[in-house]
Design an enzyme around this catalytic site. Structure first.
Site, PDB file in Angstrom:
ATOM      1  N   GLY A 142     -44.024  16.644  22.927  1.00 23.69           N
ATOM      2  CA  GLY A 142     -44.087  15.475  22.209  1.00 23.69           C
ATOM      3  C   GLY A 142     -43.644  14.357  22.582  1.00 23.69           C
ATOM      4  CG  ASP A 193     -17.294  12.513  13.669  1.00 22.88           C
ATOM      5  OD1 ASP A 193     -17.852  11.426  14.142  1.00 22.88           O
ATOM      6  OD2 ASP A 193     -17.270  13.613  14.122  1.00 22.88           O
ATOM      7  CB  THR A 246     -33.603   5.731  15.401  1.00 23.49           C
ATOM      8  OG1 THR A 246     -34.325   5.691  16.750  1.00 23.49           O
ATOM      9  CG2 THR A 246     -34.291   6.862  14.555  1.00 23.49           C
ATOM     10  CG  ASP A 247     -36.746   2.536  18.879  1.00 17.22           C
ATOM     11  OD1 ASP A 247     -36.248   3.681  18.814  1.00 17.22           O
ATOM     12  OD2 ASP A 247     -36.820   1.850  19.733  1.00 17.22           O
ATOM     13  CD  GLU A 248     -36.294   8.669  19.441  1.00 19.54           C
ATOM     14  OE1 GLU A 248     -36.730   9.639  19.082  1.00 19.54           O
ATOM     15  OE2 GLU A 248     -35.824   8.627  20.470  1.00 19.54           O
ATOM     16  CD  GLU A 266     -26.203  17.804  15.012  1.00 22.15           C
ATOM     17  OE1 GLU A 266     -26.450  17.699  16.421  1.00 22.15           O
ATOM     18  OE2 GLU A 266     -25.274  18.356  14.661  1.00 22.15           O
ATOM     19  CB  SER A 267     -27.735  11.317  17.954  1.00 18.71           C
ATOM     20  OG  SER A 267     -27.198  11.761  18.801  1.00 18.71           O
ATOM     21  CG  ASN A 311     -33.914   4.492  24.018  1.00 16.89           C
ATOM     22  OD1 ASN A 311     -34.913   4.091  23.164  1.00 16.89           O
ATOM     23  ND2 ASN A 311     -33.651   5.532  24.703  1.00 16.89           N
ATOM     24  CE  LYS A 369     -30.990   8.364  12.092  1.00 17.57           C
ATOM     25  NZ  LYS A 369     -29.809   8.127  11.899  1.00 17.57           N
ATOM     26  CG  ASN A 411     -37.854   6.980  30.807  1.00 18.66           C
ATOM     27  OD1 ASN A 411     -37.229   6.360  30.426  1.00 18.66           O
ATOM     28  ND2 ASN A 411     -38.514   7.969  30.324  1.00 18.66           N
ATOM     29  CE1 TYR A 467     -31.618  11.280  15.877  1.00 18.21           C
ATOM     30  CE2 TYR A 467     -33.539  10.285  17.096  1.00 18.21           C
ATOM     31  CZ  TYR A 467     -32.348  10.147  16.260  1.00 18.21           C
ATOM     32  OH  TYR A 467     -31.921   8.987  16.236  1.00 18.21           O
ATOM     33  CG  ASP A 513     -20.584  18.805   6.927  1.00 17.37           C
ATOM     34  OD1 ASP A 513     -21.449  17.936   6.928  1.00 17.37           O
ATOM     35  OD2 ASP A 513     -20.736  20.113   7.497  1.00 17.37           O
ATOM     36  CB  ILE A 514     -21.903  13.288   5.910  1.00 16.55           C
ATOM     37  CG1 ILE A 514     -23.088  13.795   6.907  1.00 16.55           C
ATOM     38  CG2 ILE A 514     -21.019  12.161   6.710  1.00 16.55           C
ATOM     39  CD1 ILE A 514     -24.174  12.808   7.146  1.00 16.55           C
TER      40      ILE A 514
END
Ligand code: NAD
Ligand code: DAU
Length: 341
Positions: free
Chosen positions: A277, A33, A120-122, A80-81, A173, A148, A243, A144, A59-60
Site C-alpha cells: 500500500g 510518555d 500527519t499529511d498521511e 505509534e508512528s 516527513n 491518525k 527517495n 497507521y 500511558d495516554i
C-alpha cells in the site's frame, strides 16, 4: 503556562520540549510518555534537570493517569508512528492513536483546556499532481494513517459537539537529531556508516516532502499561539524529493565526511520488495499556516541534511544503545527476507 506534552521522549516531541523551554522562559512542561520502544529519555538528557520540566511515565490510554494533574493545554504528540510496524501489527496503533487521543480529549473537555493534535499529511493518502490543502479529503492508505485520520475525526467531533478549543496540525516527513533509526533518513545514515545494505522499497521513486524537525516544532508552536481554534493547519517546506535522490545524497555526504569511497557506499543500495500500500507521493501546501501565523520554514534541506548526518556520526553512543536492543529484532523481521537475494 503549564503544558502537558505527550510522547515527549520520542523524536519530534523531545525536540519540541527543548525548543519550547528555550523560547518561552515562563513555561513549565510536563512530559507524559509510556516509554515504548521509541521513547528514550536520553533524548532529553540536556534539559532533564530543569526546574521547568517534569517527566511522568504513563500511558495516554490510562483513564486515571491525568487525575490530579494541573495544566493549561495538552499538546498530543504521543503515537505509534511507523508505517511498516502498522503493516506488521495494527493493534497498538488503534489503541494509542485512537483510544489514547479519545482519553486526552475527554480530559481536555472536563477541564475546558486547549488541545493541539499533532497529525500527519498521511491522512490525505497519496497525490499524483498538485498539493494537499486542509480541505483535501481524508483517504488514508496504511493502518497507521487510518488511525491518525480517526483521531483527527475525533478532535473535529469534540470541537463541533463540545466546543472544545482544539487545533490539528498535519506535517510532512520530518528528519533531524534523535529520530529512531527505523525511519528512512537515520536508517540510511547508520547503514552507510556500518557498511550494511540500504533497502530501497520498490523503484525508489516515491516522493516525500522533507522538513527539518526544528521547523516542524516552530510550526506547532506558532499554531499553538496564533492558530484559530477549530482549524486544521498543514505544515510542509516545499521540499519534495524521490527517495532514491535522498539516499544518494546521504551516501555522497557520508563518503565526504568520513573520507570513504563513494562508489563503494553506492554499491550498498539494494532495491527490495515494495512496502504494501506504499503511497507514491505526498506534497503539502503550507500557505494557510504561513499566512495565518507568520511561520515559515528556516532550514534549507542541504544545510539540514548535512547537520543531521554530522549529528548521527558524532552521537554513536546514542544510536548504538538503540540498535543493540529491540530494534535488531524488528530490523531482521522487516528486512531479513527482503535483503536475502
Ligand atoms: P516517535 O515514534 O519517535 O515517538 C512517539 C513517542 O510516543 C515515544 O516517546 C513513545 O514512547 C510515546 N508513546 C507511544 N505510545 C504511547 C502511549 N500510549 N502513551 C504515552 N506515550 C506513548 O514519533 P515521532 O516521529 O516523534 O512522531 C510524533 C508525532 O508526530 C506522532 O503523532 C506522529 O504521528 C506525528 N508526525 C510524525 C512525522 C514524522 O515524520 N516522524 C510527521 C508528521 C507527523
Ligand atoms: O508524512 C509524514 C509521515 O512520515 C509520518 O506521519 C510518519 O510518522 C513517518 O514515519 C513518515 O512516514 P513514511 O512512511 O513516509 O516514512 P519512512 O521513513 O518510513 O519512509 C520514507 C520513504 O522511504 C517511504 O516512501 C518508504 C521509503 N523507505 C523506508 C524505509 C524505512 C525505503 O525505501 N526503505 C526503508 O527501509
Amino acid at each position: 503556562m503549564k503544558l502537558l506534552v505527550t510522547g515527549g521522549a520520542g523524536f519530534i516531541a523531545s525536540n519540541y520540549i527543548r525548543y519550547a523551554l528555550s523560547a518561552h522562559p515562563d513555561y513549565h512542561i510536563i512530559n507524559l510518555d509510556k516509554l515504548t520502544y521509541a521513547g528514550n529519555l536520553e533524548n532529553l538528557r540536556d534539559i532533564e534537570s530543569s526546574n521547568r520540566y517534569t517527566f511522568i511515565k504513563g500511558d495516554i490510554c490510562d483513564e486515571k493517569i491525568l487525575e490530579g494533574m494541573e495544566f493549561d493545554a495538552i499538546l498530543n504528540f504521543a503515537a505509534e508512528s511507523h508505517v511498516d510496524r502498522s503493516i506488521l501489527d495494527a493493534q497498538p496503533f488503534l489503541r494509542t492513536n485512537i483510544m489514547g487521543t479519545y482519553n486526552l480529549l475527554e480530559a481536555a473537555r472536563r477541564r475546558d483546556c486547549f488541545f493541539l493534535q499533532v497529525s500527519t499529511d498521511e491522512v490525505y493518502g497519496s497525490i499524483e499532481k498538485g498539493f494537499f490543502n486542509e480541505d483535501s479529503p481524508l483517504l488514508p492508505n496504511s493502518p497507521y494513517a487510518a488511525s491518525k485520520a480517526s483521531s483527527d475525526m475525533l478532535v473535529r467531533a469534540y470541537v463541533e459537539t463540545h466546543k472544545l478549543k482544539a487545533v490539528i496540525t498535519r506535517c510532512s516527513n520530518n528528519y533531524g537529531p534523535y529520530q529512531f533509526p527505523e525511519k528512512l533518513i537515520p536508517l540510511v545514515i547508520l547503514n552507510a556508516v556500518n557498511g550494511k545494505p540500504i533497502p530501497v522499497y520498490g523503484d525508489g521513486m516515491n516522493v516525500r516532502d522533507w522538513i527539518h524537525v526544528t521547523d516542524h516544532c516552530r510550526a506547532v508552536d506558532a499554531v499553538f499561539h496564533r492558530g484559530a481554534p477549530g482549524e486544521v493547519y498543514n505544515i510542509g517546506s516545499r521540499n519534495e524529493r524521490p527517495n532514491i535522490e535522498i539516499i544518494k545524497l546521504i551516501l555522497k555526504k557520508v563518503a565526504e565526511i568520513l573520507d570513504l569511497d563513494e562508489a563503494g557506499l553506492m554499491d550498498l543500495i539494494s532495491f527490495v520488495e515494495d512496502r504494501k500500500g506504499h503511497d507514491r507521493r505526498y506534497a503539502i501546501d503550507p500557505l494557510k499556516i504561513e499566512e495565518g501565523t507568520g511561520w515559515k520554514p528556516e532550514m534549507s534541506f542541504e544545510q539540514g541534511i548535512e547537520k543531521t548526518i554530522e549529528w548521527y556520526i558524532s552521537n554513536k553512543d546514542w544510536w548504538q544503545r538503540i540498535i543493540s536492543g529491540e530494534y535488531m529484532q524488528y530490523y531482521n523481521t522487516q528486512y531479513g527476507e527482503r535483503l536475502k537475494d
